[in-house]
Motif scaffolding. Structure first.
Motif, PDB file in Angstrom:
ATOM      1  N   SER A 190      -3.804  10.017  -0.752  1.00  0.00           N
ATOM      2  CA  SER A 190      -3.937   9.169  -1.938  1.00  0.00           C
ATOM      3  C   SER A 190      -3.490   7.775  -1.502  1.00  0.00           C
ATOM      4  CB  SER A 190      -3.087   9.688  -3.097  1.00  0.00           C
ATOM      5  OG  SER A 190      -1.709   9.594  -2.800  1.00  0.00           O
ATOM      6  N   HIS A 191      -4.266   6.774  -1.870  1.00  0.00           N
ATOM      7  CA  HIS A 191      -4.064   5.412  -1.370  1.00  0.00           C
ATOM      8  C   HIS A 191      -4.136   4.451  -2.554  1.00  0.00           C
ATOM      9  CE1 HIS A 191      -5.526   1.579   0.325  1.00  0.00           C
ATOM     10  NE2 HIS A 191      -4.956   1.959   1.453  1.00  0.00           N
ATOM     11  N   SER A 192      -3.003   3.853  -2.894  1.00  0.00           N
ATOM     12  CA  SER A 192      -3.018   2.872  -3.978  1.00  0.00           C
ATOM     13  C   SER A 192      -2.540   1.532  -3.438  1.00  0.00           C
ATOM     14  CB  SER A 192      -2.153   3.317  -5.167  1.00  0.00           C
ATOM     15  OG  SER A 192      -0.816   3.542  -4.776  1.00  0.00           O
ATOM     16  N   THR A 193      -3.149   0.478  -3.957  1.00  0.00           N
ATOM     17  CA  THR A 193      -2.814  -0.880  -3.552  1.00  0.00           C
ATOM     18  C   THR A 193      -2.185  -1.592  -4.745  1.00  0.00           C
ATOM     19  OG1 THR A 193      -4.701  -0.882  -2.042  1.00  0.00           O
ATOM     20  CG2 THR A 193      -3.734  -3.015  -2.560  1.00  0.00           C
ATOM     21  N   TRP A 194      -1.116  -2.308  -4.458  1.00  0.00           N
ATOM     22  CA  TRP A 194      -0.325  -2.998  -5.479  1.00  0.00           C
ATOM     23  C   TRP A 194      -0.113  -4.446  -5.064  1.00  0.00           C
ATOM     24  CZ3 TRP A 194       1.070  -0.187  -9.765  1.00  0.00           C
ATOM     25  CH2 TRP A 194       0.826   1.181  -9.678  1.00  0.00           C
ATOM     26  N   GLU A 195       0.130  -5.298  -6.040  1.00  0.00           N
ATOM     27  CA  GLU A 195       0.400  -6.707  -5.727  1.00  0.00           C
ATOM     28  C   GLU A 195       1.690  -6.866  -4.932  1.00  0.00           C
ATOM     29  OE1 GLU A 195       0.289  -8.809  -9.440  1.00  0.00           O
ATOM     30  OE2 GLU A 195      -1.886  -8.555  -9.633  1.00  0.00           O
ATOM     31  N   SER A 196       2.653  -5.945  -5.155  1.00  0.00           N
ATOM     32  CA  SER A 196       3.938  -6.023  -4.465  1.00  0.00           C
ATOM     33  C   SER A 196       4.605  -4.652  -4.469  1.00  0.00           C
ATOM     34  CB  SER A 196       4.859  -7.023  -5.171  1.00  0.00           C
ATOM     35  OG  SER A 196       5.189  -6.529  -6.465  1.00  0.00           O
ATOM     36  N   GLU A 197       5.596  -4.495  -3.603  1.00  0.00           N
ATOM     37  CA  GLU A 197       6.378  -3.254  -3.597  1.00  0.00           C
ATOM     38  C   GLU A 197       7.113  -3.086  -4.927  1.00  0.00           C
ATOM     39  OE1 GLU A 197       9.641  -0.817  -0.889  1.00  0.00           O
ATOM     40  OE2 GLU A 197       9.259  -2.924  -0.438  1.00  0.00           O
ATOM     41  N   GLU A 198       7.555  -4.189  -5.492  1.00  0.00           N
ATOM     42  CA  GLU A 198       8.249  -4.137  -6.783  1.00  0.00           C
ATOM     43  C   GLU A 198       7.339  -3.586  -7.880  1.00  0.00           C
ATOM     44  OE1 GLU A 198      10.214  -6.538  -3.975  1.00  0.00           O
ATOM     45  OE2 GLU A 198       8.203  -6.872  -4.754  1.00  0.00           O
ATOM     46  N   ALA A 199       6.067  -3.973  -7.855  1.00  0.00           N
ATOM     47  CA  ALA A 199       5.110  -3.442  -8.840  1.00  0.00           C
ATOM     48  C   ALA A 199       4.952  -1.934  -8.669  1.00  0.00           C
ATOM     49  CB  ALA A 199       3.763  -4.147  -8.705  1.00  0.00           C
ATOM     50  N   PHE A 200       4.875  -1.466  -7.414  1.00  0.00           N
ATOM     51  CA  PHE A 200       4.770  -0.035  -7.163  1.00  0.00           C
ATOM     52  C   PHE A 200       6.019   0.700  -7.655  1.00  0.00           C
ATOM     53  CE2 PHE A 200       5.881   3.559  -4.423  1.00  0.00           C
ATOM     54  CZ  PHE A 200       4.868   4.430  -4.778  1.00  0.00           C
ATOM     55  N   ILE A 201       7.192   0.175  -7.352  1.00  0.00           N
ATOM     56  CA  ILE A 201       8.434   0.800  -7.801  1.00  0.00           C
ATOM     57  C   ILE A 201       8.475   0.843  -9.318  1.00  0.00           C
ATOM     58  CG2 ILE A 201      10.947   0.518  -7.874  1.00  0.00           C
ATOM     59  CD1 ILE A 201      10.713  -0.522  -4.943  1.00  0.00           C
ATOM     60  N   GLY A 202       7.999  -0.218  -9.960  1.00  0.00           N
ATOM     61  CA  GLY A 202       7.922  -0.221 -11.428  1.00  0.00           C
ATOM     62  C   GLY A 202       7.066   0.927 -11.945  1.00  0.00           C
ATOM     63  N   TRP A 203       5.944   1.183 -11.282  1.00  0.00           N
ATOM     64  CA  TRP A 203       5.075   2.306 -11.649  1.00  0.00           C
ATOM     65  C   TRP A 203       5.829   3.621 -11.527  1.00  0.00           C
ATOM     66  CZ3 TRP A 203       1.497   5.548 -13.190  1.00  0.00           C
ATOM     67  CH2 TRP A 203       1.062   6.595 -12.390  1.00  0.00           C
ATOM     68  N   THR A 204       6.586   3.792 -10.424  1.00  0.00           N
ATOM     69  CA  THR A 204       7.280   5.072 -10.206  1.00  0.00           C
ATOM     70  C   THR A 204       8.376   5.319 -11.236  1.00  0.00           C
ATOM     71  OG1 THR A 204       8.937   4.194  -8.651  1.00  0.00           O
ATOM     72  CG2 THR A 204       6.833   4.976  -7.717  1.00  0.00           C
ATOM     73  N   ILE A 208       0.853  -1.190   0.000  1.00  0.00           N
ATOM     74  CA  ILE A 208       0.000   0.000   0.000  1.00  0.00           C
ATOM     75  C   ILE A 208       0.883   1.231   0.000  1.00  0.00           C
ATOM     76  CG2 ILE A 208      -1.728   1.325   1.279  1.00  0.00           C
ATOM     77  CD1 ILE A 208      -2.788  -1.398   2.284  1.00  0.00           C
ATOM     78  N   ALA A 209       0.663   2.113  -0.970  1.00  0.00           N
ATOM     79  CA  ALA A 209       1.416   3.360  -1.093  1.00  0.00           C
ATOM     80  C   ALA A 209       0.460   4.520  -0.832  1.00  0.00           C
ATOM     81  CB  ALA A 209       2.013   3.475  -2.490  1.00  0.00           C
ATOM     82  N   PRO A 227       4.858  19.911   0.985  1.00  0.00           N
ATOM     83  CA  PRO A 227       4.887  18.783   0.043  1.00  0.00           C
ATOM     84  C   PRO A 227       4.114  17.589   0.601  1.00  0.00           C
ATOM     85  CG  PRO A 227       6.935  18.891   1.250  1.00  0.00           C
ATOM     86  CD  PRO A 227       6.130  20.102   1.662  1.00  0.00           C
ATOM     87  N   PRO A 228       3.728  16.648  -0.273  1.00  0.00           N
ATOM     88  CA  PRO A 228       3.084  15.441   0.224  1.00  0.00           C
ATOM     89  C   PRO A 228       4.078  14.622   1.047  1.00  0.00           C
ATOM     90  CG  PRO A 228       3.550  15.229  -2.108  1.00  0.00           C
ATOM     91  CD  PRO A 228       3.894  16.634  -1.726  1.00  0.00           C
ATOM     92  N   VAL A 229       3.544  13.823   1.949  1.00  0.00           N
ATOM     93  CA  VAL A 229       4.361  12.941   2.783  1.00  0.00           C
ATOM     94  C   VAL A 229       4.038  11.508   2.376  1.00  0.00           C
ATOM     95  CG1 VAL A 229       4.871  12.172   5.131  1.00  0.00           C
ATOM     96  CG2 VAL A 229       4.385  14.601   4.674  1.00  0.00           C
ATOM     97  N   PHE A 230       5.049  10.792   1.858  1.00  0.00           N
ATOM     98  CA  PHE A 230       4.857   9.421   1.392  1.00  0.00           C
ATOM     99  C   PHE A 230       4.988   8.428   2.538  1.00  0.00           C
ATOM    100  CE2 PHE A 230       6.555   5.345   0.017  1.00  0.00           C
ATOM    101  CZ  PHE A 230       5.565   4.958  -0.875  1.00  0.00           C
ATOM    102  N   GLU A 231       4.143   7.392   2.480  1.00  0.00           N
ATOM    103  CA  GLU A 231       4.238   6.253   3.388  1.00  0.00           C
ATOM    104  C   GLU A 231       3.961   4.989   2.586  1.00  0.00           C
ATOM    105  OE1 GLU A 231       1.398   6.975   6.482  1.00  0.00           O
ATOM    106  OE2 GLU A 231       2.631   8.514   7.413  1.00  0.00           O
TER     107      GLU A 231
END
Length: 104
Positions: free
Chosen positions: A56-70, A3-4, A92-96
């Motif tokens: 903003s809340h996005s759900t991904w299958e894995s952290e690797e998938a999220f990093i791929g998006w970025t 979750i990002a 600025p936004p604060v990422f978690e």
């Protein structure tokens, strides 16, 4: 599952403008491998500090998938106007980022 989230402090009175920015952006999230879902969440208005909290809340299958998006062209295109409308942001936004340890 990963979750990002980005937390935003939006100037009181600018909530509708912020929501419209997100509503009208062409993120192409659904085109990215591993994307599950997205939500824009509106939180409490802090009258004394003059802002409304959004996440903003996005759900991904894995952290690797999220990093791929970025690292994708879709990410760059979705964020190309991120510096516009600066007056509505109180910082600025604060990422978690979180990896799920229990699902169900």
């Amino acid at each position: 599952m990963y979750i990002a989230m980005n937390r935003f402090k939006i100037a009181k009175g600018s909530e509708s403008q912020f929501e419209d920015i997100w509503r009208n952006r062409d993120s192409k999230l659904k085109e990215n491998p591993g994307f599950v879902e997205f939500h824009l969440l509106r939180g409490k208005t802090h009258d004394e500090e003059g802002f409304t909290q959004f996440v903003s809340h996005s759900t991904w299958e894995s952290e690797e998938a999220f990093i791929g998006w970025t690292k994708s062209e879709n990410f760059r295109a979705a964020h190309k106007t991120a510096g516009d409308n600066r007056s509505i942001y109180l910082g600025p936004p604060v990422f978690e980022g979180y990896t799920s340890v229990i699902d169900g």
